[in-house]
Design an enzyme around this catalytic site. Structure first.
Site, PDB file in Angstrom:
ATOM      1  CE  LYS A  50      -0.618   0.224   5.032  1.00  0.00           C
ATOM      2  NZ  LYS A  50       0.129   1.478   5.239  1.00  0.00           N
ATOM      3  CE  LYS A  96       4.423  -3.708   8.782  1.00  0.00           C
ATOM      4  NZ  LYS A  96       3.899  -4.369   9.961  1.00  0.00           N
ATOM      5  CG  ASP A  97       5.270   4.074   9.179  1.00  0.00           C
ATOM      6  OD1 ASP A  97       5.650   2.914   9.399  1.00  0.00           O
ATOM      7  OD2 ASP A  97       5.654   5.060   9.826  1.00  0.00           O
ATOM      8  CE  LYS A  98      -3.106   9.028   4.860  1.00  0.00           C
ATOM      9  NZ  LYS A  98      -4.115  10.037   5.273  1.00  0.00           N
TER      10      LYS A  98
END
Length: 694
Positions: A303, A332-334
């Site tokens: 993503k 998880k990080d954006k």
């Protein structure tokens, strides 16, 4: 969230910017061996639609090949029906004519002869009886077409006595698969065929093709299979269809409306049908009854610029399942490109593969699709690998040194040797937002449900559909109006608003609203509050005691015996052990608050109690029964080390590494590669390296 917190090392550090673009911050999960998938970094990223399915990982149970269907029409001209293993999906209502175009409805594909069913019926009944059955079916269908009010049960056709029970079962199935508008009954071994009144009624609500495919889906009774009607933007009409299915088949089936993308790439609604869980609670085997086996499909999600929960919302809507049907090992990080394994329940590998191209438009790619044996658990990972680019490099304004390269070198060596303070990163708390996630978590722990909802819907200072909808809701408490304003991908917000619209914006309604979102999303906010308290405790501990291990500190045993409870693995440092310097600061842990942890017996333990009292949690049992939340707590090491740290400096011409001692700051970027343990934050590690906050 971190500016006033401690640093572990004493080097000068340097300034720079991170996450200038998602490709500057790439996160790849390091999986535990027994759940290892292919490393997507080591292979070209091919489009999902072209990626072959992998063989199942070692597993005693192999799922049946299920028929599957997207929630609505797709670019390949899919018509909304469900393909079958035995019959032609382009047919509607069974083969009633030797002429290929007879009885063809306007807008339907040309019907093809159901040769598989015909030959099967011929072998079971004999050709003469099979032909008579076909004539009866066609005559009945013609009567329906000519007279709308005809009694669908008018007329019967006898197939004669069928003594053998297995032959009767085979014949029941063959008739209903070829002619789904017929029903078969047995009277004293005689098989009777008549028109299906339920089929006739559903035909008045949806197309005949949908009706035909629905009854074939119902008759096949394939475990974990689903059926979706064509997109329908008329809410009142959808209600009628929901009511019909629940009235006729409510004990066997359940229905739910989902957002789908129609052939024009516009959002629309579709009704999805699936068999109720209790229908498959036990299944027959040769040795009696055995417990059901759930269907799991594993994959790697890539993503970009998306939150993990937001990505799951998109996937769930497209697949016609619930967000809670997805499992993963961590958030998880954006603002990054991330790769992480996931497992989805009740979805076949083939079905997951079908949605690849649609997900690419939303910033996702799906890799390494294969069958799995079980779901994933939070924390079930070995760690994360990070590839980070730091740009706009320069020395700190208070630093008189002009040698930036030397500053970078000493920073890397220091942190590689000594580690960093294991703070939870700012993204845990909703960095830069007007209301941070820990504030919502505190309200939930205090069971202030209305306050938690209003904090959740506090808008940012921007003019966009999401924040305008939140602003409108806070001003009016009109959940229905806010729901209409929100984009479809805002899954959590919509789940809450639907419940608030039904139950009201009061304590009871807000409680039901929170229960309407998945457990993993509810507890996320409470964990954020617990994480904030841990950060403050770690900073206080280092401020008063530094790196010295003192009496009353807690250290965690490396005992791997799973029969030993977590608290039994935690040892309280004694005065003689402090004098003997038996333990190092790397072994000291602090509790993440919960109902099953113990606190240090020194000033840090006292600090915990005072801090919780400040938030009115001095009597908190860390169980929120109305929300089904149970927070036992855990222990987190104060310090963590970096593994496999490497770096290089690159000039403005990509690929040219810098060797000179003097750098042209504006044209140089720092590339860092490192591995961190689970629940460690790369931004926190960078904070220690650079001595600056992000």
């Amino acid at each position: 969230m971190l500016p006033s917190f401690s640093y572990l090392t004493d080097h000068a550090g340097f300034c720079g910017t991170i996450k200038n673009s998602p490709s500057d911050f790439v996160v790849t999960e390091i999986e535990v061996p027994e759940h290892s998938l292919r490393d997507t970094r080591a292979e070209p990223l091919q489009k999902t639609s072209q990626a072959p399915l992998e063989q199942s990982s070692p597993c005693l149970w192999q799922p049946k090949k299920l028929r599957t269907e997207p929630p609505g029409p797709c670019a390949e001209g899919y018509g909304g029906g469900m393909p079958s293993l035995e019959h032609d999906p382009s047919r509607a209502g069974g083969d009633c004519s030797a002429s290929p175009n007879k009885n063809q409805r306007e807008g339907e594909p040309e019907r093809k002869s159901g040769l598989g069913e015909a030959s099967r019926l011929d072998s079971l009944l004999g050709k003469p009886m099979s032909d008579l059955l076909s004539k009866f079916a066609c005559d009945l269908k013609d009567a329906w077409d000519l007279e709308n009010n005809v009694d669908s049960s008018t007329g019967e056709f006898s197939l004669g006595p069928i003594v053998d029970k297995k032959n009767r079962a085979d014949l029941h199935s063959a008739v209903r698969q070829k002619f789904p508008f017929l029903v078969t009954v047995t009277k004293d071994n005689e098989m009777i065929v008549r028109g299906n009144a339920d089929y006739r009624e559903l035909c008045q609500l949806v197309t005949e093709k949908e009706t035909s495919d629905f009854f074939k889906f119902l008759d096949a009774k394939l475990e974990h299979s689903t059926f979706s009607f064509e997109p329908d933007g008329n809410k009142e009409h959808r209600k009628v269809v929901h009511h019909f299915i629940n009235r006729k088949f409510g004990k066997l089936l359940e229905t739910k409306s989902f957002t789908v993308t129609d052939v024009n790439d516009q959002p629309n609604m579709s009704i999805m049908v699936r068999f109720r869980e209790k229908s498959w609670s036990r299944k027959r085997s040769a040795g009696g009854f055995q417990e059901k086996q759930d269907l799991y499909t594993a994959f790697t999600l890539q993503k970009e610029n998306l939150e993990t929960l937001e990505a799951i919302g998109f996937l769930a809507a497209e697949l016609g399942v619930l967000p809670s049907d997805f499992s993963y090992t961590g958030i998880k990080d954006k603002k990054a490109i991330t790769y992480q394994p996931m497992v989805v329940k009740k979805v076949t590998p083939e079905r997951l593969k079908e949605i690849g191209s649609k997900m690419e438009k939303k910033g996702m790619r799906i890799h390494n699709i294969h069958s799995a044996c079980q779901h994933l658990r939070l924390g079930q990972l070995k760690g994360n690998h990070f590839d980070i680019v730091v740009r706009d490099l320069k020395c700190h304004s208070h630093d008189s040194s002009a040698d930036l390269k030397e500053r970078i070198s000493e920073a890397m060596e220091n942190v590689e040797k000594k580690g960093f303070v294991n703070y939870y990163g700012p993204q845990r708390f909703g960095q830069g937002q007007n209301v941070q996630t820990d504030q919502i978590g505190l309200a939930l722990l205090n069971e202030k449900m209305v306050k938690a909802v209003k904090l959740f819907f506090t808008p940012e200072d921007t003019d966009d559909p999401v924040n305008n909808a939140k602003r409108y809701f806070l001003q009016t408490e009109d959940a229905k109006g806010a729901l209409a304003m929100l984009p479809e991908f805002k899954v959590r917000e919509k789940m809450l608003l639907r419940a608030l619209n039904r139950y009201g914006v009061n304590h009871e309604g807000c409680t039901k609203g929170w229960l309407n979102i998945p457990h993993s999303m509810r507890i996320f906010y409470v964990h954020a509050y617990c994480s904030k308290i841990w950060n403050e405790a770690a900073s206080y501990r280092l401020k008063i005691y530094g790196s010295k291990v003192v009496e009353g500190d807690l250290v965690l045993s490396e005992e791997s015996d799973e029969s030993i409870s977590l608290n039994d693995k935690v040892h309280e440092v004694t005065a003689p052990e402090e004098s003997a310097n038996k333990y190092s600061i790397n072994q000291v842990v602090l509790p993440v608050v919960g109902h099953s942890i113990k606190y240090p017996s020194n000033k840090v333990g006292q600090w915990y109690h005072e801090r919780l009292s400040k938030d009115e949690l001095q009597m908190c049992k860390f169980r929120v029964s109305p929300l089904q939340l149970n927070i036992p707590g855990c222990y987190r090491p104060i310090l963590k080390n970096v593994q496999n740290l490497s770096y290089f400096l690159e000039g403005s011409e990509k690929g040219i590494e810098i060797e000179d001692n003097r750098l042209n700051e504006s044209k140089v970027s720092l590339h860092i590669s490192l591995d961190l343990d689970p629940s460690c934050y790369a931004t926190v590690c960078l904070r220690e390296i650079m001595k600056c906050d992000f």
